[in-house]
Design an enzyme around this catalytic site. Structure first.
Site, PDB file in Angstrom:
ATOM      1  N   ARG A 158       8.613  -6.891  -3.617  1.00 28.57           N
ATOM      2  CA  ARG A 158       8.313  -6.097  -4.817  1.00 28.57           C
ATOM      3  C   ARG A 158       9.578  -5.436  -5.356  1.00 28.57           C
ATOM      4  NH1 ARG A 158       4.701  -2.065  -2.980  1.00 28.57           N
ATOM      5  NH2 ARG A 158       5.064  -2.808  -0.865  1.00 28.57           N
ATOM      6  N   HIS A 192       0.600  -0.864   5.376  1.00 29.58           N
ATOM      7  CA  HIS A 192       1.524  -1.480   4.417  1.00 29.58           C
ATOM      8  C   HIS A 192       0.701  -2.362   3.492  1.00 29.58           C
ATOM      9  CE1 HIS A 192       4.825  -3.830   2.798  1.00 29.58           C
ATOM     10  NE2 HIS A 192       5.697  -3.085   3.445  1.00 29.58           N
TER      11      HIS A 192
END
Ligand SMILES: Cc1cc2nc3c(=O)[nH]c(=O)nc-3n(C[C@H](O)[C@H](O)[C@H](O)COP(=O)(O)OP(=O)(O)OC[C@H]3O[C@@H](n4cnc5c(N)ncnc54)[C@H](O)[C@@H]3O)c2cc1C
Length: 607
Positions: free
Chosen positions: A259, A239
């Site tokens: 995000r 990740h």
């Protein structure tokens, strides 16, 4: 040493090993089909990894983007997985996840809402539309709470703090499992007509990981020992955003929802670098500049439609991880070896409302207020796309009566998983596997025969490290194993490193065979670790062998010595490892399951 007491015996029609989202959903379905179900977990009920899931569950409900559909979700999943996914699994997942999410709501899950009262959906990397149903950044907690209530109410018997260490097999396939209570060390035998593995991932094979202690590859290893195949183990997802500071929390996840809500990535010299790393063939899907990205973020935060395209930070995880790694390696990293992720330009109460856990996490652990300044982030081992090979319809492995669902199973996500697609995978394939296992059990008329020789052997193996008076410390071996995997089987790989890793793993296995632990059986973490370490060694070898075999770069697997994607040789091949008759790990490839013409049409329709 003699065992403290004889093993307990608890027979069930269906034994589910693992009480995360997949195990719970499978147990509910098997119970609904009339099976007597036992559910085992090695920690407390409610503590499974699923509880940590933050960002959301992906399903084409089309509440925020009316244009969304299962076809687009299918296409995104296949494109994100670099088309190495089992197409039938990706199809079932895309078609069935909306119904599974609605069902969760009917069972009591309270999702965030749109202005007109429907389940709200947020954008995530690689998804063409806002698709993740969520509860702030605590979606997994709500999911576990809901499923757990349902399972307990259905009368499923739960065995907590109970570790399964061996599957029992016979001529007709699986017939049960052996384990022990972590609280007392007392052994327990579960005769069962069908067994479902739902034990999650392998993240503890690496030094830097978002995963908890439970992710030691137990299910993958149990299945492998019982004769099942593991596919595509080279695909380990890093990740892009884990905490890099302070050292004690290095690797802890910073959800992709940051995000999704508009978080901007910058390097130490202030450059918004993701535009440099967008794959050419997908560049047109992303905003052309900061102004267009800002328009997209504004529209999302107000729940409005927009013609602006999504920001470059929402590229797929494999791509963002490699971009961050490269920025740091080329000297543009932050003081603690990461990059900056900034959401502080949005109104503070919006950030606190949409990302409450992240706000608290950074405040408590790093003394950073994310409403006032950027976070420092870097890649962390997060998820394994590979796993036990299963039948798409029922979740059955090639060992009759042995089933698998959730992160422990392979095929669904191909070479790279899209965020949010795991929680929906647990629901869709948890339900299918529960049904498949109950049907298998219903077809077994006699009682399962549990071979006493196998039980005694399982108990002897468990006992061995307590009996030795001298030997290796399991914690030291675990540290060395994690260092090998992090250094030599990490984000970027090369043949020389992989060969070296395989040599070192073989040496570690030798050391593991002579582990010695002090203390007794009651709550003895060192003793518990010995079994988990054996599993970590098996899955690590599977990852390293598969990574060495795949001489190309695809999705989460990046070979510096083979940087290109080689569709001719590898585009339609799964890597497979299995145990041969002498107990050695063999590796080979098999063709991907065929895709129907209709599905092929769906896949190419967007291009
Ligand atoms: C921090 C974090 C955030 C995430 N956020 C998201 C997200 O927003 N959306 C998304 O889709 N995915 C997310 N993921 C991924 C997702 O949470 C996991 O892939 C998923 O929860 C795995 O569920 P599972 O049911 O397969 O396993 P788990 O939930 O991990 O459950 C495994 C169970 O197996 C038991 N077990 C293991 N070994 C044994 C054994 N030997 N004997 C008995 N029991 C055993 C454990 O005790 C546990 O009960 C996130 C992951 C992390 C780490």
């Amino acid at each position: 040493m003699t065992f403290p007491t004889d093993p307990q015996t608890r027979p069930h029609d269906v034994l589910v090993i693992g009480a995360g989202g997949a195990g719970l959903r499978a147990a509910i379905e098997a119970r609904t089909a009339g099976a007597d179900v036992g559910l085992v977990c090695k920690s407390l009920l409610g503590k499974a990894h699923t509880v940590m899931a933050e960002g959301g569950v992906a399903a084409a409900l089309a509440h925020v983007a009316p244009a969304d559909s299962w076809q687009i979700h299918f296409r995104d999943t296949m494109v994100g997985g670099k088309k190495l996914n089992n197409p039938r699994m990706a199809e079932l997942h895309a078609v069935e996840s909306p119904a599974r999410v609605r069902e969760l709501e009917e069972w009591g899950a309270v999702f965030d809402r749109t202005a007109d009262g429907r389940i709200l959906q947020r954008p995530f990397g690689g998804h063409s539309h806002p698709r993740l149903a969520h509860v702030g950044d605590r979606t997994g907690l709500e999911m576990i709470r809901t499923l757990q209530d349902r399972a307990v109410a259905a009368g499923i018997e739960v065995y907590m703090e109970c570790t399964i260490t061996r599957l029992i097999t016979g001529g007709d396939g699986v017939s049960g499992a052996v384990g022990y209570w972590r609280t007392t060390g007392r052994p327990i035998v579960f005769p069962a007509k069908a067994v479902i593995l739902a034990t999650g991932g392998i993240g503890k094979a690496y030094e830097v990981t978002s995963n908890s202690w439970e992710y030691s590859g137990d299910g993958q290893s149990l299945a492998y020992d019982a004769g099942a195949e593991l596919i595509d183990m080279e695909f380990v997802q890093f990740h892009p955003t884990g905490m890099v500071w302070p050292p004690g929390v290095r690797g802890l996840l910073v959800t992709e929802a940051v995000r999704g809500e508009g978080g901007i990535l910058r390097n130490a010299i202030g450059e918004r670098f993701m535009w440099k790393y967008l794959p050419e063939e997908r560049r047109e899907e992303y905003a052309a500049n900061a102004e267009e990205a800002a328009r997209w973020v504004r529209a999302q935060s107000q729940g409005k439609q927009t013609d602006a395209r999504r920001p470059p930070e929402l590229s797929t995880r494999d791509n963002v991880s490699r971009a961050i790694y490269t920025e740091v390696k080329e000297g543009r990293g932050t003081p603690h070896g990461g990059v900056y992720l900034d959401i502080s330009y949005l109104p503070a109460d919006h950030v606190r409302r949409k990302l409450p856990s992240m706000h608290e996490q950074f405040k408590e652990l790093a003394d950073v207020d994310i409403t006032k300044g950027p976070m420092e982030v870097g890649p962390t081992t997060h998820y394994v796309m590979g796993g036990i090979r299963v039948d798409a319809e029922t979740g059955e492995t090639r060992v009759p009566g042995l089933f698998a669902a959730g992160e422990v199973a392979g095929g669904m996500h191909g070479a790279n998983r899209l965020g949010g697609n795991s929680l929906s995978d647990l629901l869709v394939f948890g339900a299918r596997t529960g049904k498949g296992a109950a049907a298998h059990a219903a077809g077994e008329t006699g009682q399962p025969h549990v071979d006493p020789v196998q039980v005694q052997e399982a108990l002897r193996v468990l006992d061995a490290p307590l009996e030795r008076t001298a030997g290796e410390d399991p914690y030291a071996i675990q540290r060395d194993l994690q260092a090998v995997m992090q250094r030599q089987v990490g984000i970027f790989r090369v043949e020389e490193d992989l060969d070296q890793a395989l040599l070192e793993l073989a040496a570690l296995r030798k050391r593991w065979k002579s582990t010695c632990v002090g203390g007794g059986r009651v709550y003895n973490p060192g003793w518990n670790l010995v079994f988990e370490l054996g599993n970590l060694l098996t899955v690590s070898e599977a990852v390293a062998r598969s990574a060495r075999q795949r001489t190309e770069s695809r999705g989460a697997h990046s070979r510096l010595d083979y940087p290109d994607t080689d569709d001719t040789m590898w585009g339609s091949r799964n890597s497979v490892v299995a145990r041969d008759k002498d107990g050695r790990m063999t590796i080979y490839t098999t063709p991907l399951p065929a895709m129907s013409d209709d599905l092929q049409g769906v896949l190419t329709a967007g291009h």
